[in-house]
Enzyme design. Sequence first.
Site, PDB file in Angstrom:
ATOM      1  N   GLU A  37       0.789  -1.030   0.055  1.00 23.75           N
ATOM      2  CA  GLU A  37       0.084  -0.056  -0.064  1.00 23.75           C
ATOM      3  C   GLU A  37       0.903   1.354   0.014  1.00 23.75           C
ATOM      4  O   GLU A  37       0.537   2.189  -0.609  1.00 23.75           O
ATOM      5  CB  GLU A  37      -1.068   0.006   1.259  1.00 23.75           C
ATOM      6  CG  GLU A  37      -2.150  -0.804   1.240  1.00 23.75           C
ATOM      7  CD  GLU A  37      -2.703  -1.386   2.575  1.00 23.75           C
ATOM      8  OE1 GLU A  37      -4.056  -0.698   2.646  1.00 23.75           O
ATOM      9  OE2 GLU A  37      -2.143  -1.692   3.305  1.00 23.75           O
ATOM     10  N   LYS A 118      25.136   8.483  24.935  1.00 23.76           N
ATOM     11  CA  LYS A 118      26.042   9.254  23.974  1.00 23.76           C
ATOM     12  C   LYS A 118      26.408   8.405  22.880  1.00 23.76           C
ATOM     13  O   LYS A 118      27.257   7.519  22.795  1.00 23.76           O
ATOM     14  CB  LYS A 118      27.401   9.800  24.670  1.00 23.76           C
ATOM     15  CG  LYS A 118      28.013  11.044  24.116  1.00 23.76           C
ATOM     16  CD  LYS A 118      29.299  11.317  24.822  1.00 23.76           C
ATOM     17  CE  LYS A 118      29.982  12.291  23.872  1.00 23.76           C
ATOM     18  NZ  LYS A 118      30.830  11.833  22.854  1.00 23.76           N
ATOM     19  N   GLU A 178      22.429  13.626  16.229  1.00 24.60           N
ATOM     20  CA  GLU A 178      23.829  12.695  15.808  1.00 24.60           C
ATOM     21  C   GLU A 178      23.372  11.507  14.902  1.00 24.60           C
ATOM     22  O   GLU A 178      22.300  10.827  14.770  1.00 24.60           O
ATOM     23  CB  GLU A 178      24.213  11.801  17.294  1.00 24.60           C
ATOM     24  CG  GLU A 178      25.594  11.302  17.035  1.00 24.60           C
ATOM     25  CD  GLU A 178      26.699  12.513  17.589  1.00 24.60           C
ATOM     26  OE1 GLU A 178      26.089  13.423  17.840  1.00 24.60           O
ATOM     27  OE2 GLU A 178      27.727  11.938  17.744  1.00 24.60           O
ATOM     28  N   CYS A 433      39.672 -26.588   2.780  1.00 23.15           N
ATOM     29  CA  CYS A 433      40.116 -27.840   2.760  1.00 23.15           C
ATOM     30  C   CYS A 433      38.824 -28.806   2.576  1.00 23.15           C
ATOM     31  O   CYS A 433      38.058 -28.668   2.964  1.00 23.15           O
ATOM     32  CB  CYS A 433      40.461 -28.332   4.260  1.00 23.15           C
ATOM     33  SG  CYS A 433      40.968 -29.917   4.239  1.00 23.15           S
TER      34      CYS A 433
HETATM   35  S1  IVH Z   1      24.628  17.475  24.026  1.00 27.37           S
HETATM   36  C1  IVH Z   1      25.969  21.353  24.767  1.00 27.37           C
HETATM   37  N1  IVH Z   1      23.674  14.929  23.977  1.00 27.37           N
HETATM   38  O1  IVH Z   1      28.692  14.295  21.757  1.00 27.37           O
HETATM   39  C2  IVH Z   1      25.544  20.008  24.626  1.00 27.37           C
HETATM   40  N2  IVH Z   1      25.785  15.287  22.615  1.00 27.37           N
HETATM   41  O2  IVH Z   1      31.347  15.430  22.934  1.00 27.37           O
HETATM   42  C3  IVH Z   1      26.123  19.405  23.583  1.00 27.37           C
HETATM   43  N3  IVH Z   1      26.600  13.537  21.382  1.00 27.37           N
HETATM   44  O3  IVH Z   1      29.055  17.103  19.723  1.00 27.37           O
HETATM   45  C4  IVH Z   1      25.969  18.061  23.088  1.00 27.37           C
HETATM   46  N4  IVH Z   1      25.079  12.241  22.007  1.00 27.37           N
HETATM   47  O4  IVH Z   1      27.983  15.223  18.738  1.00 27.37           O
HETATM   48  C5  IVH Z   1      24.571  15.854  23.571  1.00 27.37           C
HETATM   49  N5  IVH Z   1      22.560  12.889  23.772  1.00 27.37           N
HETATM   50  C6  IVH Z   1      23.777  13.683  23.370  1.00 27.37           C
HETATM   51  C7  IVH Z   1      24.837  13.195  22.631  1.00 27.37           C
HETATM   52  C8  IVH Z   1      25.842  14.279  22.200  1.00 27.37           C
HETATM   53  C9  IVH Z   1      25.835  12.178  21.192  1.00 27.37           C
HETATM   54  C10 IVH Z   1      27.625  14.034  20.758  1.00 27.37           C
HETATM   55  C11 IVH Z   1      27.631  15.243  20.091  1.00 27.37           C
HETATM   56  C12 IVH Z   1      28.477  16.429  20.780  1.00 27.37           C
HETATM   57  C13 IVH Z   1      29.636  15.177  21.369  1.00 27.37           C
HETATM   58  C14 IVH Z   1      30.026  16.078  22.553  1.00 27.37           C
END
Ligand code: IVH
Length: 673
Positions: A37, A118, A178, A433
């Site tokens: 669909e 993260k 991200e 083998c």
């Molecule tokens: S907050 C001011 N939240 O980690 C806040 N960053 O080492 C800045 N990242 O450049 C980022 N998961 O690319 C934030 N849940 C998350 C994240 C995250 C991955 C990355 C992001 C940032 C880097 C910082």
Amino acid sequence: MKSKSEVRLRINELSLSVHKHSHRYHVLDDPIISDKEFDLLFSELLSLESKFPEFISENSPTQRVGSKLAEGFQKIQHEEPMLSLENAFDDKELVEFERRIKDRLLVEGELDFCCEPKIDGVAVNLLYQNGGLFKAATRGDGKVGEDILHNVKTITTLPLVLSEESLTIPELIEIRGEIYIETKDFENLNKGLREKGEKLFANPRNAAAGSLRQLDPKITSTRPLKLFVHGVGASNTKNSVLPETQFDMLKVLSNWGLPTNSENRLVSGIRGCINYFKETQERRKLFPYEIDGIVFKVDKFNLQMELGNIARAPRWAVARKFPSETGISCIKSISFQVGRVGSITPVAELEPVKVGGVVISHASLHNFDEIKRLDIRVGDEVLLKRAGDVIPQIVKVHVHKREKKVAKVQPPKVCPSCQNKLIKEEGGAILRCVAHQECPSQQVESIKHFVSRDAMNIDGLGEKIITQLVEKNLITDISDLYLLNQDQLLELEGFAQKSAFKLINSIEKSKGTSLSRFIYSLGIREVGESTALNLAVYYGTLNHFLNAREEDLLEIKDIGPIATKFICDFLNHKPSRQIISKLLSSGVKAAPSLERSNPKLSGKTIVITGSFNSFSRNKLKEELIQLGANVTTSISSKTDILLVGENPGSKAQKAENLGIQVVYEEELSRLLS
Ligand code: IVH
């Protein structure tokens, strides 16, 4: 023929509908229409747009695969800088982080923190104007990034238009997130690149970055990129009010149709953060993507404002990192292992090194292309990586540290176990083998597979014992296991009366196995557990399976021409048939698959989440299929029952929202009876 205004209306309608269903499919994992669909809606839209190109909107779902970029990437200035994060490497540093904040804010009571995994990916800044995706840029130096809009538009989980259900969307808003690639998708991507002889990516983050750096979005659109958003940058909030906390903001972003991580949580105080970190560190091996830590953010935006930033990182957030999953070691030697079906795998013996908390002393080098690609030589210093439970991998060789001229690794010409000549496959990358059961290594490997937990489940028969049995000529194939007696075992190293008795008992018990386990245990190439299950359900009895015909096999779910060929080869191979006959005359039963007769389960679509005390997930799946159920992996409106074990994922919540019947482990026996 419709009038032009009718066409325009229909295009709008289709566009919205495709956006909505694509979001349900890719982000919510909850499609409400069939793929067919969906394809119909999409192709109607494509066909109308091709007849009336003047009505193609830039954010039409058909525009995800954009046109080729003329030249490199344009620079884009972020409306508000993209900051980085301070790191914390232990709990003490987290406690200090909280202390600093409390001192600055002069608060005594507990603060709320938003906890977010993260993601190890590539940061992106998305600018939405009047709800439509307008710009997308990499982080760059934090102030200026590169325009990657065309590539970002290929990410199917990213809405090109935000849906305004709960809260007015600001005229202009920067959304930060991200972009990443799931671990399985990364492995498949590399597998495809390896087959094409192209350069491989070292890790999922690299693969995501490389895919976004493609000049041709058509290539990017073939890459399995995904996205999580985790915050907002600048916003023009005229006529709209944004929430007052990070956690509520994440909910709003999700309501607008943006993918947010279902693992995000709100906790109280730094104790709450430490507990969340511990739990997630345990569970992260179950996540389909890699994370390198947890980000903790003060939840209230007014407190974030009050705390402000130091240099390029905010005072109100911190990233608690997991211990490093990489390590450096040295290659002591390279040996060649013979697998169950004869493939030769080079294995590096390493100077023992601790990686991610585990001592590593071996790494598989997969095949000879991998040795060539990395230019691995004995004595080299290498960078190792281990992610979760994954087998350690050599990521890189420090060629500059190679002291003297060391010879390249030469592939063996004969089998290291039986000395028979090796056959080259796939252009020489794979050596095999083909002595089959005349090769001692293949004998040992097939027996190891036969007795393994998911196959015949014979307890107390490890590699050392199997090797002794083969070396002493007490067994040559799997059927000889059933002829062993206690006295023969007592002659082996490490056996006492009790352990010999136990093993004989365990061998005896295995005779009553199920048909699917029996088929799996035969070790036919390309026949894994689920294929064996499909074969057992299709044929019902061993006799029917032994008479399988090529044309029937090709009709069975998930069985393609390659598996069909291997199954036919096996069934037409005289020595294999003799082994099966011997197994049957020793009393192995391979019980026929049950009739599809349980009315509570027959024809029902069931999803399993979490782990169960009384069953392994595979065993449970096997039982359910044999009782006539359909077992699928994701919840949708078509799911009838969700089986919930310990530590369930977000599926339980989703099932509840959709009003799906939820069954817990306590009630399982009633359901299966
Ligand atoms: S907050 C001011 N939240 O980690 C806040 N960053 O080492 C800045 N990242 O450049 C980022 N998961 O690319 C934030 N849940 C998350 C994240 C995250 C991955 C990355 C992001 C940032 C880097 C910082």
